[in-house]
Write a protein that holds these residues in place. Structure first.
Motif, PDB file in Angstrom:
ATOM      1  N   THR A  17      -0.528  12.724   8.644  1.00  0.00           N
ATOM      2  CA  THR A  17       0.761  12.162   8.241  1.00  0.00           C
ATOM      3  C   THR A  17       0.615  11.437   6.905  1.00  0.00           C
ATOM      4  OG1 THR A  17       1.359  11.852  10.560  1.00  0.00           O
ATOM      5  CG2 THR A  17       2.626  10.614   8.921  1.00  0.00           C
ATOM      6  N   GLY A  40       6.865   8.505   5.952  1.00  0.00           N
ATOM      7  CA  GLY A  40       5.806   7.676   6.520  1.00  0.00           C
ATOM      8  C   GLY A  40       5.881   6.210   6.150  1.00  0.00           C
ATOM      9  N   THR A  43       5.373   4.101   9.200  1.00  0.00           N
ATOM     10  CA  THR A  43       3.982   4.290   9.604  1.00  0.00           C
ATOM     11  C   THR A  43       3.051   3.438   8.760  1.00  0.00           C
ATOM     12  OG1 THR A  43       4.389   6.551  10.372  1.00  0.00           O
ATOM     13  CG2 THR A  43       2.117   5.979   9.819  1.00  0.00           C
ATOM     14  N   GLY A 214       2.871  12.818   2.305  1.00  0.00           N
ATOM     15  CA  GLY A 214       1.718  12.133   2.860  1.00  0.00           C
ATOM     16  C   GLY A 214       0.888  11.350   1.857  1.00  0.00           C
TER      17      GLY A 214
END
Length: 220
Positions: A17, A40, A43, A214
């Motif tokens: 990711t 992301g 994240t 990513g």
């Protein structure tokens, strides 16, 4: 204050990711974290607060390698980080005053030592007259400002805000941004995750951290 070195994150056997993420956050700095939906951003925020661990690479925060921290050390480190969640995460059975005071209450401080701080902070975010209101009767903008106050009550060294203006109108979004800028100028490092380009254009002194495919790209 915060360093990512060649950080990668993979869920299960799928593709990474995040991959080869490198950046450094200095004390008293301000940055926007942006990128397309699903890039992301959240994240990355979760890696910073150690809710996730990287698959590879090094994350160093406040001079410590997060991989080497015990559970107690993680808890102590998180107390130096304020987080404003996109969904507010206020407790409906507590008043605004009680919600904002909760981090200090959890630490075991006596109310007499923090009552004035909480009231002053609520006034600072424009909610002084709503201290005894419950979240269920508040507008989205009021809830957002209450969440900001709760994140700030512990005087964090680093503040993370995930889409803090996503549920408010442009006028209130500018007001919320001004609160973050004032906080930054008082000495706190700030990272705001947002997809709102117009919001970022209002503070040109901020760095832009852009996630795409990513990878992280930095624009000074």
């Amino acid at each position: 204050m915060l360093t990512f070195e060649n950080v990668g994150l993979r869920y299960g056997a799928g593709a990474e990711t995040l991959r080869d993420v490198n950046f450094q956050i200095e004390p008293r700095s301000f940055q926007f974290l942006t990128g397309p939906s699903g890039a992301g951003k959240t994240t990355l925020m979760r890696l910073i607060i150690m809710a996730l661990r990287p698959t590879r690479g090094l994350i160093n925060i406040f001079g410590k390698d997060t991989a080497a921290l015990s559970n107690e050390d993680v808890a102590a480190t998180r107390r130096k980080i304020g987080v404003v969640f996109q969904d507010f995460r206020l407790l409906d059975h507590l008043t605004l005053y009680e919600n904002v005071a909760l981090p200090l209450c959890v630490l075991g401080r006596e109310e007499s030592t923090y009552r004035a701080e909480v009231i002053e902070l609520l006034r600072w975010v424009g909610l002084g007259e709503r201290a005894h209101a419950f979240p269920t009767i508040l507008s989205g903008g009021e809830k957002q400002r209450a969440a900001i106050a709760r994140a700030l009550i512990s005087q964090p060294k680093l503040l993370l805000a995930d889409e803090p203006t996503g549920n408010v109108d442009p006028t209130l979004a500018r007001r919320i941004l001004r609160l973050f800028i004032e906080l930054h100028r008082s000495g706190t490092a700030v990272i705001i995750a947002t997809h709102d380009l117009s919001l970022m254009d209002q503070y040109e002194d901020a760095r832009r951290l852009v996630l795409a495919d990513g990878r992280l790209h930095i624009f000074e």
